[in-house]
Design an enzyme around this catalytic site. Structure first.
Site, PDB file in Angstrom:
ATOM      1  N   HIS A 396       0.827  -1.208   0.000  1.00  0.00           N
ATOM      2  CA  HIS A 396       0.000   0.000   0.000  1.00  0.00           C
ATOM      3  C   HIS A 396       0.869   1.269   0.000  1.00  0.00           C
ATOM      4  O   HIS A 396       0.729   2.139  -0.859  1.00  0.00           O
ATOM      5  CB  HIS A 396      -0.902  -0.028   1.241  1.00  0.00           C
ATOM      6  CG  HIS A 396      -1.792   1.158   1.395  1.00  0.00           C
ATOM      7  ND1 HIS A 396      -3.124   1.139   1.053  1.00  0.00           N
ATOM      8  CD2 HIS A 396      -1.543   2.420   1.834  1.00  0.00           C
ATOM      9  CE1 HIS A 396      -3.660   2.325   1.287  1.00  0.00           C
ATOM     10  NE2 HIS A 396      -2.713   3.125   1.759  1.00  0.00           N
ATOM     11  N   GLU A 397       1.778   1.342   0.967  1.00  0.00           N
ATOM     12  CA  GLU A 397       2.626   2.536   1.070  1.00  0.00           C
ATOM     13  C   GLU A 397       3.530   2.671  -0.151  1.00  0.00           C
ATOM     14  O   GLU A 397       3.877   3.780  -0.558  1.00  0.00           O
ATOM     15  CB  GLU A 397       3.455   2.510   2.367  1.00  0.00           C
ATOM     16  CG  GLU A 397       2.618   2.486   3.654  1.00  0.00           C
ATOM     17  CD  GLU A 397       1.561   3.577   3.733  1.00  0.00           C
ATOM     18  OE1 GLU A 397       1.745   4.649   3.120  1.00  0.00           O
ATOM     19  OE2 GLU A 397       0.519   3.352   4.381  1.00  0.00           O
ATOM     20  N   HIS A 400       1.742   4.624  -2.755  1.00  0.00           N
ATOM     21  CA  HIS A 400       1.837   6.063  -2.497  1.00  0.00           C
ATOM     22  C   HIS A 400       3.194   6.600  -2.956  1.00  0.00           C
ATOM     23  O   HIS A 400       3.296   7.655  -3.574  1.00  0.00           O
ATOM     24  CB  HIS A 400       1.708   6.358  -1.000  1.00  0.00           C
ATOM     25  CG  HIS A 400       0.308   6.249  -0.474  1.00  0.00           C
ATOM     26  ND1 HIS A 400      -0.753   6.870  -1.080  1.00  0.00           N
ATOM     27  CD2 HIS A 400      -0.198   5.612   0.609  1.00  0.00           C
ATOM     28  CE1 HIS A 400      -1.856   6.620  -0.383  1.00  0.00           C
ATOM     29  NE2 HIS A 400      -1.543   5.849   0.631  1.00  0.00           N
ATOM     30  N   HIS A 403       3.555   6.874  -6.627  1.00  0.00           N
ATOM     31  CA  HIS A 403       2.763   8.018  -7.076  1.00  0.00           C
ATOM     32  C   HIS A 403       3.597   9.302  -6.920  1.00  0.00           C
ATOM     33  O   HIS A 403       3.704  10.121  -7.838  1.00  0.00           O
ATOM     34  CB  HIS A 403       1.488   8.090  -6.229  1.00  0.00           C
ATOM     35  CG  HIS A 403       0.435   9.012  -6.754  1.00  0.00           C
ATOM     36  ND1 HIS A 403      -0.722   9.268  -6.065  1.00  0.00           N
ATOM     37  CD2 HIS A 403       0.354   9.743  -7.885  1.00  0.00           C
ATOM     38  CE1 HIS A 403      -1.474  10.115  -6.760  1.00  0.00           C
ATOM     39  NE2 HIS A 403      -0.840  10.427  -7.866  1.00  0.00           N
TER      40      HIS A 403
HETATM   41 ZN   LIG Z   1      -2.842   5.243   2.085  1.00  0.00          ZN
END
Ligand SMILES: [Zn+2]
Length: 612
Positions: A396-397, A400, A403
């Site tokens: 998940h991280e 980020h 991105h």
């Molecule tokens: Zn998040």
């Protein structure tokens, strides 16, 4: 990577953790004195605003100069803030780091004050004039979206005096969040409980979560659940007063800026219609049947007489597989294959460059995040504890961070920061890809069940729970808007009623769960944030379909659209960015797709259980 140390050393001191598993903050500054120099540089730039004041209307050069000064300060602010902030987060008992962090906050308030004249003065220039300037100056045209969206907010910008007053209030507005953080991290006394086998456990956040996710003894889970929530209930009135501070601040800002509601105020900047949230909440609430079906299945499989909130996370079947950090690195990289080799290289770089602070240590901030340190690289804070959940958090991280990397590489500074409305798309998509990868490579039927449960829990946690939270925030803010009293009792009742509306007769309710609202950091730190987990989850659910199914060309196009969304950073309104990627959140379709997806996964899980 260095060799893994055994996980039972989880409570080791920070200096006992091998360096390879800690982040390298010297990429930001070599030392505190270098940071001090950065601070001084920042402060020296501030008078630049006073020089520009009153001159913007003279022509495009002055406006450009103001924007560039903002860029310079902005880039520096990432470094000075995160160097102090990340140092603090690795051990929040560090008073010196905390003091430095506060020093930056004070400096930022000073900067906001020095700049407070800028927007009102810009807005006194007719937009047609500024548009003509932009047509003539390609350098100024870089700031087109920033300028246009500032004018979009014109009706809610106050005169200079008003803006100045609001900027002075910004330090006050941060206080409720700081209190909540102190109360829940620095000053909290984690309870100690005795398990059925006589073992004593201190319920730190990491231990509490691990216990609910792994302990098969219902009495132990109940004991942990009650002790954990009682810790918050013991300060219920304080938490309620702090939360009231958040609600009153939001209503103050909304009224000061002449919005009809706090929701409208929160959504206006990103040009998101309030109906997006209202529809989302309604669609989720009317789509709870598969959620209840899942809990009924769980009750049956777990063989418990009564099924409670603390039974939600425990694995349906035994599978004591641990996911050692060093061993999952390749899996994470492999799982990103559909996004192409450049993307995979970026992920590899994050692992090898010490961007990640992996393990828990005394005083470390709980949870996980990715911090975009502009001009350096993103950093990730984890509290990795070898559970499947912590691998997914890592994925998940990483979403980020990728991105951040892509956006910084493709956008000028002014658009490098993406809005939170799109932020959770790459992170949830990253998790979905990791799930697909793991499900396809396992031949172990038990692991399939574990993975399916994880995917379902993910939908429950990222979509349903966040919709419930959004509903709670919306209603709590309405109390403040309508001048209703806000007490621990009111807030607890509000939360509990919603919780029951979602779960119906699928569980037995415990009074200690009423206080749950007090322990959700987002409520205190970033109101009207969590609904975006749900809209983003819905967006990802649509996007992953195009990326992983269909013809080769369709998949390629899907990937390209997705990467384009990442590269676009904050260069347009998020609804527009998502529409370009093929997702329209003004329709109920994305949320309905999640409900349907849950329904399918629960059916899949029922079949796997049947076969076992
Ligand atoms: Zn998040």
């Amino acid at each position: 990577m260095a060799t893994e140390t055994p996980v039972d050393a989880r409570n080791r001191m920070r200096d006992e953790i091998p360096e390879a598993f800690t982040w390298n903050l010297s990429d930001i500054y070599a030392s505190w004195s270098a940071w001090e120099a950065g601070l001084a540089e920042f402060e020296q730039l501030l008078p630049g605003y006073a020089e520009l004041r009153g001159t913007l209307s003279q022509g495009p050069d002055r406006l450009l100069k103001a924007f560039r000064l903002g860029d310079e300060l902005g880039q520096l602010s990432y470094r000075i803030w995160y160097y102090a902030g990340l140092n603090y987060d690795q051990d929040q008992r560090d008073n010196a780091a905390n003091a430095r962090r506060q020093k930056v906050q004070i400096l930022f308030a000073k900067a906001a004050e020095a700049r407070s004249w800028f927007t009102p003065e810009l807005l006194r220039i007719p937009l047609t004039t500024v548009r003509a300037w932009m047509s003539a100056s390609p350098e100024l045209a870089v700031y087109r979206f920033a300028i246009e969206s500032t004018y979009h907010q014109q009706e809610h910008v106050l005169d200079e005096k008003g803006e100045h007053l609001l900027s002075l209030s910004s330090r006050l507005g941060d206080v409720p969040h700081d209190i909540h953080s102190m109360l829940s991290n620095a000053d909290i006394k984690h309870p100690v409980i005795t398990l059925h086998d006589g073992k004593q456990v201190t319920l730190t956040y990491g231990q509490y979560n691990a216990l609910l996710q792994t302990n098969r003894n219902q009495t132990d889970r109940a004991a942990a659940f009650h002790a954990f929530h009682e810790t918050f209930a013991a300060s219920a009135n304080t938490y309620a007063a702090v939360y009231s501070g958040v609600l009153q601040r939001d209503w103050f800002i909304a009224q000061a800026r002449q919005f009809k509601s706090t929701l409208e105020a929160a959504l206006h900047g990103n040009d998101i219609p309030p109906a997006v949230v209202e529809n989302l909440v309604a669609t989720a609430k009317s789509g709870t049947e598969p959620l209840r079906r899942y809990h009924r299945l769980r009750k049956r499989v777990l063989g418990v007489e009564t099924y409670h909130a603390y039974d939600q996370l425990v694995p349906l079947i035994d599978c004591d597989r641990k996911y050692e950090y060093s061993k999952v690195i390749d899996e994470v990289v492999d799982s990103m294959k559909p996004l192409g080799s450049d993307y995979q290289r970026g992920v590899r770089q994050a692992f090898e460059g010490r961007w990640i602070d992996v393990y828990e240590n005394p005083g470390k901030r709980s949870g996980a995040y990715s911090a975009p340190v502009y001009g350096v690289h993103p950093y990730m804070l984890l509290n990795y504890n070898d559970t499947l959940d912590s691998v997914f958090t890592l994925a998940h991280e990483m979403g980020h961070s990728m991105h951040t990397m892509l956006s910084e590489a493709h956008q000028p500074f002014v658009y490098s920061d993406y809005t939170i409305f799109v932020a959770e798309v790459p992170s949830t998509l990253s998790e979905m890809l990791f799930f697909d990868h793991m499900l396809s490579r396992t031949t172990d039927q038990r692991e399939r069940i574990v993975l399916l449960q994880h995917a379902i829990d993910d939908i429950v946690g990222t979509f349903y729970r966040q919709c419930l939270f959004a509903d709670y925030e919306l209603q709590a803010h309405r109390l403040a808007e309508q001048g209703e009293p806000i007490t621990a009792e009111t807030l607890s009742r509000l939360y509990f009623d919603l919780f029951k509306a979602y779960h119906g007769d699928s569980m037995t309710y415990d009074d200690s769960a009423q206080i749950t609202w007090a322990r959700v950091p987002h409520f205190f730190g970033s109101p009207y944030y969590v609904y975006q987990y749900a809209t983003c989850y819905a967006s990802s659910a649509q996007l992953i379909q195009t990326i992983t199914s269909g013809s080769l060309d369709e998949r390629r196009e899907g990937v390209e659209r997705f990467l384009e969304l990442l590269r676009a950073g904050g260069s347009d309104y998020p609804m527009n960015l998502l529409k370009r990627a093929g997702v329209d959140l003004s329709t109920p379709a994305p949320a309905e797709a999640v409900v349907a997806q849950l329904d399918r996964r629960v059916t899949q899980l029922e079949q796997e259980i049947e076969r076992l």
